[in-house]
Design a protein around this motif. Structure first.
Motif, PDB file in Angstrom:
ATOM      1  N   TRP A  16      -8.758 -17.996  -1.627  1.00  0.00           N
ATOM      2  CA  TRP A  16      -8.010 -18.438  -0.444  1.00  0.00           C
ATOM      3  C   TRP A  16      -6.850 -19.335  -0.845  1.00  0.00           C
ATOM      4  CZ3 TRP A  16     -10.253 -22.372   3.594  1.00  0.00           C
ATOM      5  CH2 TRP A  16      -9.414 -22.465   4.696  1.00  0.00           C
ATOM      6  N   MET A  17      -7.142 -20.325  -1.697  1.00  0.00           N
ATOM      7  CA  MET A  17      -6.096 -21.256  -2.113  1.00  0.00           C
ATOM      8  C   MET A  17      -5.013 -20.538  -2.919  1.00  0.00           C
ATOM      9  SD  MET A  17      -6.865 -23.951  -0.536  1.00  0.00           S
ATOM     10  CE  MET A  17      -5.390 -24.769  -1.117  1.00  0.00           C
ATOM     11  N   ALA A  18      -5.407 -19.631  -3.802  1.00  0.00           N
ATOM     12  CA  ALA A  18      -4.407 -18.877  -4.570  1.00  0.00           C
ATOM     13  C   ALA A  18      -3.496 -18.111  -3.618  1.00  0.00           C
ATOM     14  CB  ALA A  18      -5.107 -17.932  -5.547  1.00  0.00           C
ATOM     15  N   GLY A  19      -4.097 -17.501  -2.595  1.00  0.00           N
ATOM     16  CA  GLY A  19      -3.308 -16.772  -1.606  1.00  0.00           C
ATOM     17  C   GLY A  19      -2.349 -17.678  -0.854  1.00  0.00           C
ATOM     18  N   LEU A  20      -2.829 -18.844  -0.437  1.00  0.00           N
ATOM     19  CA  LEU A  20      -1.955 -19.778   0.288  1.00  0.00           C
ATOM     20  C   LEU A  20      -0.814 -20.267  -0.595  1.00  0.00           C
ATOM     21  CD1 LEU A  20      -4.470 -21.969   2.343  1.00  0.00           C
ATOM     22  CD2 LEU A  20      -2.877 -20.246   3.224  1.00  0.00           C
ATOM     23  N   PHE A  21      -1.146 -20.625  -1.849  1.00  0.00           N
ATOM     24  CA  PHE A  21      -0.103 -21.116  -2.753  1.00  0.00           C
ATOM     25  C   PHE A  21       0.966 -20.045  -2.988  1.00  0.00           C
ATOM     26  CE2 PHE A  21      -3.380 -24.070  -4.930  1.00  0.00           C
ATOM     27  CZ  PHE A  21      -3.158 -25.076  -4.005  1.00  0.00           C
ATOM     28  N   TYR A  22       0.524 -18.816  -3.261  1.00  0.00           N
ATOM     29  CA  TYR A  22       1.483 -17.755  -3.556  1.00  0.00           C
ATOM     30  C   TYR A  22       2.252 -17.327  -2.302  1.00  0.00           C
ATOM     31  CZ  TYR A  22       3.581 -13.617  -5.622  1.00  0.00           C
ATOM     32  OH  TYR A  22       4.478 -12.681  -6.069  1.00  0.00           O
ATOM     33  N   MET A  23       1.579 -17.345  -1.157  1.00  0.00           N
ATOM     34  CA  MET A  23       2.233 -16.925   0.087  1.00  0.00           C
ATOM     35  C   MET A  23       3.452 -17.799   0.368  1.00  0.00           C
ATOM     36  SD  MET A  23       2.506 -14.897   2.623  1.00  0.00           S
ATOM     37  CE  MET A  23       0.998 -13.968   2.672  1.00  0.00           C
ATOM     38  N   VAL A  24       3.297 -19.094   0.254  1.00  0.00           N
ATOM     39  CA  VAL A  24       4.433 -19.968   0.558  1.00  0.00           C
ATOM     40  C   VAL A  24       5.529 -19.786  -0.495  1.00  0.00           C
ATOM     41  CG1 VAL A  24       5.178 -22.337   1.024  1.00  0.00           C
ATOM     42  CG2 VAL A  24       2.958 -21.559   1.851  1.00  0.00           C
ATOM     43  N   ARG A  25       5.162 -19.509  -1.750  1.00  0.00           N
ATOM     44  CA  ARG A  25       6.185 -19.188  -2.759  1.00  0.00           C
ATOM     45  C   ARG A  25       6.960 -17.943  -2.326  1.00  0.00           C
ATOM     46  NH1 ARG A  25       7.950 -23.115  -5.241  1.00  0.00           N
ATOM     47  NH2 ARG A  25       9.214 -21.580  -6.311  1.00  0.00           N
ATOM     48  N   LEU A  26       6.268 -16.939  -1.813  1.00  0.00           N
ATOM     49  CA  LEU A  26       6.954 -15.745  -1.313  1.00  0.00           C
ATOM     50  C   LEU A  26       7.884 -16.103  -0.149  1.00  0.00           C
ATOM     51  CD1 LEU A  26       4.153 -13.009  -1.411  1.00  0.00           C
ATOM     52  CD2 LEU A  26       6.161 -13.192  -2.900  1.00  0.00           C
ATOM     53  N   PHE A  27       7.433 -16.997   0.734  1.00  0.00           N
ATOM     54  CA  PHE A  27       8.286 -17.438   1.838  1.00  0.00           C
ATOM     55  C   PHE A  27       9.571 -18.071   1.297  1.00  0.00           C
ATOM     56  CE2 PHE A  27       4.447 -18.413   4.842  1.00  0.00           C
ATOM     57  CZ  PHE A  27       4.200 -17.065   4.967  1.00  0.00           C
ATOM     58  N   ILE A  28       9.433 -18.872   0.249  1.00  0.00           N
ATOM     59  CA  ILE A  28      10.591 -19.535  -0.360  1.00  0.00           C
ATOM     60  C   ILE A  28      11.561 -18.490  -0.894  1.00  0.00           C
ATOM     61  CG2 ILE A  28      11.322 -20.972  -2.316  1.00  0.00           C
ATOM     62  CD1 ILE A  28       8.563 -22.506  -1.855  1.00  0.00           C
ATOM     63  N   TYR A  29      11.046 -17.533  -1.660  1.00  0.00           N
ATOM     64  CA  TYR A  29      11.909 -16.488  -2.226  1.00  0.00           C
ATOM     65  C   TYR A  29      12.513 -15.619  -1.126  1.00  0.00           C
ATOM     66  CZ  TYR A  29       9.376 -17.842  -6.454  1.00  0.00           C
ATOM     67  OH  TYR A  29       8.805 -18.544  -7.484  1.00  0.00           O
ATOM     68  N   HIS A  30      11.725 -15.336  -0.092  1.00  0.00           N
ATOM     69  CA  HIS A  30      12.189 -14.533   1.037  1.00  0.00           C
ATOM     70  C   HIS A  30      13.350 -15.258   1.731  1.00  0.00           C
ATOM     71  CE1 HIS A  30      10.649 -11.757   4.521  1.00  0.00           C
ATOM     72  NE2 HIS A  30      11.959 -11.764   4.460  1.00  0.00           N
ATOM     73  N   THR A  31      13.190 -16.555   1.928  1.00  0.00           N
ATOM     74  CA  THR A  31      14.238 -17.361   2.561  1.00  0.00           C
ATOM     75  C   THR A  31      15.488 -17.404   1.694  1.00  0.00           C
ATOM     76  OG1 THR A  31      12.584 -18.695   3.702  1.00  0.00           O
ATOM     77  CG2 THR A  31      14.765 -19.667   3.445  1.00  0.00           C
ATOM     78  N   GLU A  32      15.311 -17.565   0.397  1.00  0.00           N
ATOM     79  CA  GLU A  32      16.457 -17.630  -0.511  1.00  0.00           C
ATOM     80  C   GLU A  32      17.174 -16.283  -0.625  1.00  0.00           C
ATOM     81  OE1 GLU A  32      14.761 -19.330  -4.075  1.00  0.00           O
ATOM     82  OE2 GLU A  32      15.056 -21.374  -3.323  1.00  0.00           O
ATOM     83  N   ALA A  33      16.480 -15.205  -0.310  1.00  0.00           N
ATOM     84  CA  ALA A  33      17.101 -13.879  -0.357  1.00  0.00           C
ATOM     85  C   ALA A  33      18.222 -13.759   0.677  1.00  0.00           C
ATOM     86  CB  ALA A  33      16.055 -12.788  -0.124  1.00  0.00           C
ATOM     87  N   ARG A  34      18.204 -14.602   1.691  1.00  0.00           N
ATOM     88  CA  ARG A  34      19.271 -14.578   2.709  1.00  0.00           C
ATOM     89  C   ARG A  34      20.638 -14.886   2.105  1.00  0.00           C
ATOM     90  NH1 ARG A  34      16.117 -18.420   6.871  1.00  0.00           N
ATOM     91  NH2 ARG A  34      14.520 -16.963   7.527  1.00  0.00           N
ATOM     92  N   LEU A  35      20.629 -15.544   0.956  1.00  0.00           N
ATOM     93  CA  LEU A  35      21.886 -15.903   0.296  1.00  0.00           C
ATOM     94  C   LEU A  35      22.525 -14.714  -0.426  1.00  0.00           C
ATOM     95  CD1 LEU A  35      20.697 -19.322  -1.198  1.00  0.00           C
ATOM     96  CD2 LEU A  35      21.976 -18.935   0.933  1.00  0.00           C
ATOM     97  N   LYS A  36      21.796 -13.634  -0.536  1.00  0.00           N
ATOM     98  CA  LYS A  36      22.307 -12.428  -1.200  1.00  0.00           C
ATOM     99  C   LYS A  36      23.202 -11.643  -0.244  1.00  0.00           C
ATOM    100  CE  LYS A  36      19.448 -12.886  -4.799  1.00  0.00           C
ATOM    101  NZ  LYS A  36      19.890 -13.174  -6.126  1.00  0.00           N
ATOM    102  N   SER A  37      23.811 -10.596  -0.777  1.00  0.00           N
ATOM    103  CA  SER A  37      24.619  -9.719   0.084  1.00  0.00           C
ATOM    104  C   SER A  37      23.715  -9.049   1.115  1.00  0.00           C
ATOM    105  CB  SER A  37      25.319  -8.653  -0.759  1.00  0.00           C
ATOM    106  OG  SER A  37      24.362  -7.713  -1.238  1.00  0.00           O
ATOM    107  N   LYS A  38      24.318  -8.558   2.172  1.00  0.00           N
ATOM    108  CA  LYS A  38      23.551  -7.897   3.245  1.00  0.00           C
ATOM    109  C   LYS A  38      22.715  -6.750   2.685  1.00  0.00           C
ATOM    110  CE  LYS A  38      22.913  -6.424   7.642  1.00  0.00           C
ATOM    111  NZ  LYS A  38      21.487  -6.295   7.830  1.00  0.00           N
ATOM    112  N   GLN A  39      23.293  -5.947   1.806  1.00  0.00           N
ATOM    113  CA  GLN A  39      22.578  -4.803   1.227  1.00  0.00           C
ATOM    114  C   GLN A  39      21.389  -5.279   0.376  1.00  0.00           C
ATOM    115  OE1 GLN A  39      24.990  -2.338  -1.287  1.00  0.00           O
ATOM    116  NE2 GLN A  39      23.479  -0.715  -1.397  1.00  0.00           N
ATOM    117  N   GLU A  40      21.627  -6.275  -0.461  1.00  0.00           N
ATOM    118  CA  GLU A  40      20.535  -6.805  -1.288  1.00  0.00           C
ATOM    119  C   GLU A  40      19.451  -7.437  -0.420  1.00  0.00           C
ATOM    120  OE1 GLU A  40      22.083  -8.479  -5.460  1.00  0.00           O
ATOM    121  OE2 GLU A  40      23.219  -9.245  -3.727  1.00  0.00           O
TER     122      GLU A  40
END
Length: 179
Positions: A16-40
């Motif tokens: 459970w904890m591994a999932g929670l830790f990794y999930m929020v890391r994915l949220f961070i990367y997902h959020t940072e992906a907004r800085l990429k081009s529209k296509q990316e």
């Protein structure tokens, strides 16, 4: 039977904890992906949605339910635990962790709908809350004290402050490197 249930409980707490830790890391990367081009971003958005969904529904949420079921089974086998102050404190922290879990689920839905307004920095800080809750639970259980867990938590809060400062320094470093 109690020790087998306790082993299952511990195993699924780790999952459970591994999932929670990794999930929020994915949220961070997902959020940072907004800085990429529209296509990316469109490609990354689809991939992050897939990764988040699988992690959440196949690992993290089932692990939470199994953790809770095993914990309840231990309390059923040994109901005297409910009368101990340390168990009451532990259960309060567990309730906090369950609330954290469902807030993360809302974040996942908002990321999918592209309506989450939190920055990656704020999500990094949010990720530390699960660490503080985990430390609080573990210290409470190991020390079997309703009070002594505070010393461990004070240490983790100090560590969290250091981590927050490191996050801010790293953000400044990344921004200066990109410029």
């Amino acid at each position: 039977m109690y020790l087998y249930t306790k082993a299952v409980h511990i195993i699924f707490v780790v999952c459970w904890m591994a999932g929670l830790f990794y999930m929020v890391r994915l949220f961070i990367y997902h959020t940072e992906a907004r800085l990429k081009s529209k296509q990316e971003y469109d490609i990354l958005h689809k991939q992050f949605m897939l990764m988040e969904s699988k992690l959440w529904w196949i690992i993290t949420t089932p692990a939470m339910y199994i953790t809770i079921a095993a914990g309840l089974m231990m309390l059923f086998i040994n109901p005297a635990l409910l009368t101990t102050p340390w168990m009451q404190v532990k259960l309060a922290f567990v309730v906090g962790l369950v609330i954290y879990h469902f807030i993360c689920q809302k974040f996942m839905a908002k990321l999918k709908a592209e309506t989450l307004t939190w920055s990656s920095t704020k999500l990094r800080l949010w990720n530390e809350l699960s660490t503080v809750l985990l430390f609080s639970i573990v210290f409470t259980v190991v020390l079997k004290s309703a009070v002594n867990w505070i010393f461990g938590v004070v240490g983790i809060v100090g560590l969290s402050i250091a981590l927050m400062m490191a996050v801010k320094i790293y953000k400044k470093y990344r921004v200066s490197k990109e410029a």
